[in-house]
Design a protein around this motif. Structure first.
Motif, short mmCIF file in Angstrom:
data_model
loop_
_atom_site.label_atom_id
_atom_site.label_comp_id
_atom_site.label_asym_id
_atom_site.label_seq_id
_atom_site.Cartn_x
_atom_site.Cartn_y
_atom_site.Cartn_z
N PRO A 17 97.36 40.46 27.26
CA PRO A 17 97.52 41.76 27.90
C PRO A 17 96.72 41.84 29.19
CG PRO A 17 97.13 42.01 25.55
CD PRO A 17 96.89 40.57 25.87
N ASN A 18 97.10 42.74 30.07
CA ASN A 18 96.47 42.84 31.37
C ASN A 18 95.07 43.42 31.26
OD1 ASN A 18 96.70 44.19 34.48
ND2 ASN A 18 97.58 42.17 34.11
N PHE A 19 94.14 42.90 32.03
CA PHE A 19 92.77 43.42 32.07
C PHE A 19 92.13 43.04 33.40
CE2 PHE A 19 92.38 39.11 30.50
CZ PHE A 19 91.24 38.62 31.09
N PRO A 20 91.07 43.75 33.81
CA PRO A 20 90.41 43.40 35.07
C PRO A 20 89.79 42.01 34.99
CG PRO A 20 89.74 45.59 34.30
CD PRO A 20 90.46 44.93 33.17
N ALA A 21 90.03 41.20 35.99
CA ALA A 21 89.51 39.83 35.98
C ALA A 21 88.00 39.81 36.17
CB ALA A 21 90.19 39.01 37.07
N ALA A 107 85.54 55.31 37.06
CA ALA A 107 85.99 53.94 37.31
C ALA A 107 85.92 53.10 36.04
CB ALA A 107 85.14 53.31 38.41
N ALA A 108 84.85 53.25 35.28
CA ALA A 108 84.66 52.45 34.07
C ALA A 108 85.73 52.74 33.02
CB ALA A 108 83.27 52.69 33.49
N SER A 109 86.22 53.97 32.98
CA SER A 109 87.20 54.33 31.96
C SER A 109 88.64 54.19 32.46
CB SER A 109 86.97 55.78 31.50
OG SER A 109 87.17 56.69 32.58
N ALA A 110 88.83 53.74 33.71
CA ALA A 110 90.18 53.63 34.27
C ALA A 110 91.02 52.52 33.64
CB ALA A 110 90.11 53.47 35.79
N PRO A 111 90.48 51.30 33.45
CA PRO A 111 91.33 50.23 32.86
C PRO A 111 91.77 50.58 31.44
CG PRO A 111 89.40 49.30 33.95
CD PRO A 111 89.17 50.77 33.86
N THR A 112 93.03 50.36 31.16
CA THR A 112 93.59 50.68 29.85
C THR A 112 92.83 50.00 28.72
OG1 THR A 112 95.79 50.96 30.81
CG2 THR A 112 95.69 50.57 28.45
N LEU A 113 92.49 48.71 28.89
CA LEU A 113 91.80 47.98 27.83
C LEU A 113 90.48 48.64 27.46
CD1 LEU A 113 91.40 45.57 25.95
CD2 LEU A 113 90.39 44.33 27.88
N PHE A 114 89.73 49.08 28.46
CA PHE A 114 88.41 49.65 28.18
C PHE A 114 88.54 51.00 27.48
CE2 PHE A 114 86.52 47.18 32.02
CZ PHE A 114 86.77 45.99 31.35
N SER A 141 94.90 35.60 24.28
CA SER A 141 94.71 34.18 23.99
C SER A 141 93.22 33.90 23.91
CB SER A 141 95.33 33.32 25.09
OG SER A 141 94.65 33.49 26.31
N GLN A 142 92.88 32.78 23.25
CA GLN A 142 91.47 32.45 23.11
C GLN A 142 90.77 32.31 24.46
OE1 GLN A 142 93.93 30.94 21.44
NE2 GLN A 142 93.38 30.52 19.32
N THR A 143 91.47 31.76 25.45
CA THR A 143 90.85 31.53 26.75
C THR A 143 90.68 32.81 27.54
OG1 THR A 143 93.06 30.98 27.59
CG2 THR A 143 91.62 29.15 26.97
N ALA A 144 91.38 33.88 27.18
CA ALA A 144 91.26 35.15 27.90
C ALA A 144 90.20 36.05 27.29
CB ALA A 144 92.60 35.86 27.93
N ILE A 145 89.79 35.76 26.07
CA ILE A 145 88.84 36.64 25.38
C ILE A 145 87.50 36.70 26.10
CG2 ILE A 145 87.45 36.86 23.27
CD1 ILE A 145 89.90 36.00 21.69
N ALA A 146 86.95 35.55 26.45
CA ALA A 146 85.63 35.52 27.08
C ALA A 146 85.60 36.28 28.41
CB ALA A 146 85.17 34.07 27.27
N PRO A 147 86.54 36.04 29.33
CA PRO A 147 86.52 36.81 30.59
C PRO A 147 86.70 38.30 30.37
CG PRO A 147 87.89 34.85 30.81
CD PRO A 147 87.57 34.98 29.36
N ASP A 182 100.69 44.34 37.59
CA ASP A 182 100.58 44.35 36.15
C ASP A 182 101.35 43.23 35.48
OD1 ASP A 182 100.26 47.90 35.43
OD2 ASP A 182 98.81 46.38 36.03
N ASP A 183 102.27 42.56 36.20
CA ASP A 183 103.01 41.47 35.58
C ASP A 183 102.33 40.13 35.77
OD1 ASP A 183 103.36 41.30 38.28
OD2 ASP A 183 105.50 40.81 38.20
N MET A 184 101.12 40.15 36.34
CA MET A 184 100.39 38.90 36.54
C MET A 184 99.80 38.43 35.23
SD MET A 184 98.28 39.74 39.97
CE MET A 184 97.16 38.43 39.52
N ASP A 185 99.79 37.15 35.00
CA ASP A 185 99.11 36.56 33.86
C ASP A 185 97.64 36.44 34.22
OD1 ASP A 185 99.66 33.55 31.85
OD2 ASP A 185 98.12 35.10 31.76
N MET A 186 96.78 37.19 33.53
CA MET A 186 95.37 37.22 33.87
C MET A 186 94.56 36.17 33.13
SD MET A 186 95.44 39.47 36.13
CE MET A 186 93.74 39.84 36.46
N ASP A 187 95.23 35.27 32.43
CA ASP A 187 94.54 34.17 31.76
C ASP A 187 93.90 33.28 32.81
OD1 ASP A 187 93.74 31.91 30.45
OD2 ASP A 187 95.50 31.79 29.16
N PRO A 188 92.54 33.24 32.89
CA PRO A 188 91.88 32.53 33.98
C PRO A 188 92.00 31.03 33.91
CG PRO A 188 90.27 33.25 32.37
CD PRO A 188 91.60 33.83 31.95
#
Length: 259
Positions: A17-21, A107-114, A141-147, A182-188
Motif C-alpha cells: 500500500p502507498n505510504f510516505p517514502a 501534517a503528521a495525520s495527513a497520510p492515510t497509513l498514519f 511486503s517484507q521489504t516495505a515494512i522497515a521504511p 498514488d499508483d507508484m510502487d513505494m517498495d524501496p
C-alpha cells in the motif's frame, strides 16, 4: 494479496500500500530546500527534483515529492506544477509555537497509513514488532515494512515529546495533494524494469540503484545486503532489522534432513 513463503524460502514480491517514502522531519528539510530556491512559486517536478539534488524527475525524486505531497507540504497548481503550501509556511515560518505545532499535527495525520495506525491503537503507539505485524497483514511486503516504520517514527518524533503517545487525528480524511503519484510502487527495493520475484524463483538481495540496503525475509532468517553512507542510512537499516525481528524464530531452525 497475502505474502507467501515457499519451502525453498523464496519470498513472493507483492505490491505494498502507498505510504510516505520519508518521514515528516525529513520532508520538512526538503521543503526548506525548495523554499530557499523558489519560495512559494509554482514549479514543475523536474525543477523541484533538481532543487533537491537530483538530476531531474525520476523514480527516486518522485517518491520524495510524493511524500511531501502526502504530508500536505506541497500542493498542486495549474499546468501540473507544484508549490509549497500554506501548511509548509506555518511550519517553516510560524507566527507562534501554537500555530506551528498545530500545522505539524495536521501534517503528521495527513497520510492515510498514519491515520489507520492511530485508529487501530486508539491514538496509542505500538511497538515496532506490533506495527510490523499490522503492516504485514495489511498488504505490505517484507521489504516495505522497515521504511514504513522508519517514516512513521520520524514523523512521530515531531508531534510528541516521546514515541509513547501519538495523537494524530483518526477521522477518515482524504489525502491532501499527491494523488497523481498514488499508483507508484513505494517498495524501496524494487528494481525498475525487472520482473517481480515469485514463489519458486530466486534473487539474491543487492543494494543497488542508490538504495542503502535490501532486506529479505526468508525461512528461518533474514537475507540482505547493504551499502550505508551516512547516519540516516544506518538508522533506517537498524529500524529495518528491528521490524523483521518479530518474524524470526527464537532459535536457529534445523536444516531439512538433519537430525
Amino acid at each position: 494479496m497475502p505474502i507467501q513463503i515457499s519451502r525453498e524460502a523464496n519470498v513472493a514480491r507483492v505490491r505494498s500500500p502507498n505510504f510516505p517514502a520519508i518521514g515528516l522531519s525529513k520532508s520538512i528539510e526538503r521543503a526548506r530546500k525548495i523554499f530557499d530556491r523558489e519560495q512559494q512559486l509554482p514549479a514543475n517536478r523536474d525543477v523541484l527534483s533538481k532543487h533537491l539534488g537530483y538530476s531531474g524527475y525520476n523514480g527516486k525524486s518522485a517518491k520524495i515529492l510524493s511524500a511531501l505531497s502526502k504530508f500536505g507540504l506541497l500542493e498542486p497548481v495549474k499546468d501540473g506544477k507544484l508549490r509549497l503550501s500554506q501548511r509548509s509556511m506555518r511550519i517553516l515560518f510560524p507566527r507562534n509555537e501554537v500555530d506551528k505545532n498545530e500545522a505539524l499535527r495536521e501534517a503528521a495525520s495527513a497520510p492515510t497509513l498514519f491515520r489507520e495506525i492511530a485508529k487501530e491503537w486508539d491514538g496509542g503507539t505500538p511497538s515496532d514488532d506490533n506495527l510490523a505485524n499490522f503492516l504485514l497483514h495489511n498488504g505490505f511486503s517484507q521489504t516495505a515494512i522497515a521504511p514504513a516504520i522508519a517514516a512513521y517514527r520520524d514523523t512521530l518524533s515531531l508531534v510528541t515529546p516521546s514515541a509513547g503517545q501519538y495523537n494524530a487525528a483518526t477521522e477518515d480524511l482524504e489525502d491532501e495533494a499527491g494523488d497523481e503519484d498514488d499508483d507508484m510502487d513505494m517498495d524501496p527495493t524494487r528494481i525498475p524494469g525487472k520482473d517481480a520475484v515469485g514463489v519458486g524463483q530466486t534473487r539474491k538481495p543487492v543494494a543497488l540503484q542508490g538504495e542503502p540496503f535490501n532486506l529479505q525475509l526468508i525461512k528461518g532468517g533474514v537475507l540482505g545486503a547493504f551499502d550505508l553512507r551516512n547516519k540516516g542510512d544506518l538508522e533506517t537499516f537498524v529500524a529495518g532489522l528491528q521490524a523483521l525481528k518479530a518474524f524470526l524464530p527464537e532459535t536457529q531452525l534445523e536444516e531439512d534432513g538433519l537430525d
